[in-house]
Design a protein around this motif. Structure first.
Motif, PDB file in Angstrom:
ATOM      1  N   ARG A  99      45.106  48.786  35.438  1.00 49.85           N
ATOM      2  CA  ARG A  99      44.437  48.967  34.158  1.00 49.85           C
ATOM      3  C   ARG A  99      43.075  48.298  34.093  1.00 49.85           C
ATOM      4  N   GLY A 100      42.574  47.784  35.189  1.00 50.08           N
ATOM      5  CA  GLY A 100      41.224  47.255  35.211  1.00 50.08           C
ATOM      6  C   GLY A 100      41.147  45.805  34.815  1.00 50.08           C
ATOM      7  N   LYS A 134      37.720  52.423  37.272  1.00 47.26           N
ATOM      8  CA  LYS A 134      39.177  52.465  37.354  1.00 47.26           C
ATOM      9  C   LYS A 134      39.688  51.317  38.219  1.00 47.26           C
ATOM     10  N   ASP A 176      44.728  50.568  41.495  1.00 42.50           N
ATOM     11  CA  ASP A 176      44.552  51.644  40.510  1.00 42.50           C
ATOM     12  C   ASP A 176      45.142  51.243  39.156  1.00 42.50           C
TER      13      ASP A 176
END
Length: 383
Positions: free
Chosen positions: A331-332, A372, A329
């Motif tokens: 910051r990508g 996400k 989960d």
């Protein structure tokens, strides 16, 4: 005093050291002199005999570059000399031309030249003298010259084949060495990147835990110790393979090592879950190592770069494939670094792709569901 054999060997070595044009020039001179001497002995020496001898001798200078044309020119000169009584029993220039086209000409030209030579020999022997016995003796000499040329061609072809095989083997060895270097680089990267990342994170958290929670600090230092020991054990195994030592004393990590891997990452502060769908089954050792390294590298990247709080590892067993998915989960996806070795995840992703491709699978990386976080998914064939 040196023996005649040693002296002959030295002469042969010096002859082989001469450049081809010099050898052909010597042969041409010898053949021309032979024709002139034979014509003189037979009382047939004249200007046209000397001119014809010179033409056949000059033609020998181009025998390597144009063997077919050289054989034709010398054949005409030989027949002309023989019909006019200006040639001895064995024409050396024609014998050398026969050897040359047998050694250098392609099959069709070789067949044509051989047929023309046979016809020329027959005319040269039977027309002026009508001696069938001489035809047999001369024919044997030409057959020997042709056989020697064929042997030289076969030897040259074999040398070329061996050189090509050696070049191909060298290329294969270079490619194998490159693959082995890449494999070692992947192995060392996976071991060090993960273990050192866990050690650094725990070491940074240690001073804070010492002041606020001594029990937690003790756990942190235990985690550092376990992680470092595991890294050392894997490094010893990798180095043992390089030294050709027995590598089976500690088998490479596989699927059964995934829970310990997840626990180690969880101790570093990242909430990780390990899930499985379907019916697990035994897999080959190399496939199990690939799964372990993919999960290890994905979790290492999550810890180092994603600033994530949670991560999930899922193994999905299907009839013919095993899907390995690691998501977080954080910051990508990060922007690609122009220099992956400067601390980014570029080398790790490249190593994962190479491992998965070597196992016949497919690797997909990118943003997680809804854009996400980050997801790494590998689909590996079980058969």
């Amino acid at each position: 005093m040196p023996s005649l054999t040693a002296y002959g060997n030295r002469l042969a070595e010096r002859a082989r050291a001469l450049p081809p044009p010099a050898v052909d020039a010597v042969i041409a001179v010898v053949c021309a002199v032979n024709i002139v001497v034979q014509a003189t002995v037979n009382g047939r020496l004249s200007v046209w005999v000397a001119v014809t001898a010179g033409v056949s001798a000059v033609a020998l200078l181009w025998r390597r570059a144009h063997p077919f044309a050289t054989a034709g020119v010398i054949g005409l000169c030989t027949v002309t000399l023989s019909l006019n009584g200006g040639l001895g029993d064995l024409p050396p220039a024609q014998l050398i031309a026969t050897y040359t086209f047998a050694a250098l000409c392609p099959p069709v030209k070789r067949l044509i030249a051989a047929a023309a030579t046979a016809a020329g020999i027959t005319v040269s022997v039977l027309v002026p003298e009508d001696e069938v016995l001489n035809l047999g003796l001369v024919g044997i000499a030409f057959i020997a010259a042709y056989a020697l040329g064929t042997g030289a061609r076969a030897r040259r072809d074999r040398i070329a084949m061996l050189e090509e095989r050696a070049a191909r083997l060298a290329e294969e060895q270079a490619a194998a060495a490159t693959r082995e270097r890449e494999r070692i680089a992947r192995e060392m990267h996976d071991i060090l990147a993960h273990s050192m990342s866990m050690v650094v994170i725990q070491a940074e958290a240690g001073p804070v835990a010492v002041r606020s929670d001594p029990d937690k600090a003790e756990q942190v230092f235990d985690t550092i110790s376990v992680t470092a020991r595991e890294a050392l054990a894997q490094l010893r195994r990798a180095l043992g393979v390089l030294r050709s030592e027995e590598a089976s004393r500690r088998p490479p990590p596989g699927l059964d090592a995934l829970p310990a891997l997840v626990d180690g990452v969880r101790n570093a502060g990242l909430a990780v879950t390990l899930e499985q769908d379907g019916e697990p089954r035994p897999v080959p050792a190399d496939l199990a190592v690939t799964v372990y390294r993919v999960v290890q590298e994905a979790l290492t990247n999550t810890v180092r770069h994603a600033a994530a709080g949670e991560a999930r590892v899922r193994l999905s067993w299907h009839d013919r494939t095993l899907r390995v998915e690691v998501g977080d989960d954080g910051r990508g996806p990060a922007a690609p670094s122009p220099d992956p070795s400067a601390g980014g995840a570029g080398l790790g992703l490249t190593g994962m792709r190479e491992r998965v491709a070597a196992s016949g699978g497919e690797l997909v990386t990118g943003a997680g569901p809804g854009g996400k976080g980050y997801r790494v998914a590998a689909t590996l064939p079980l058969d």
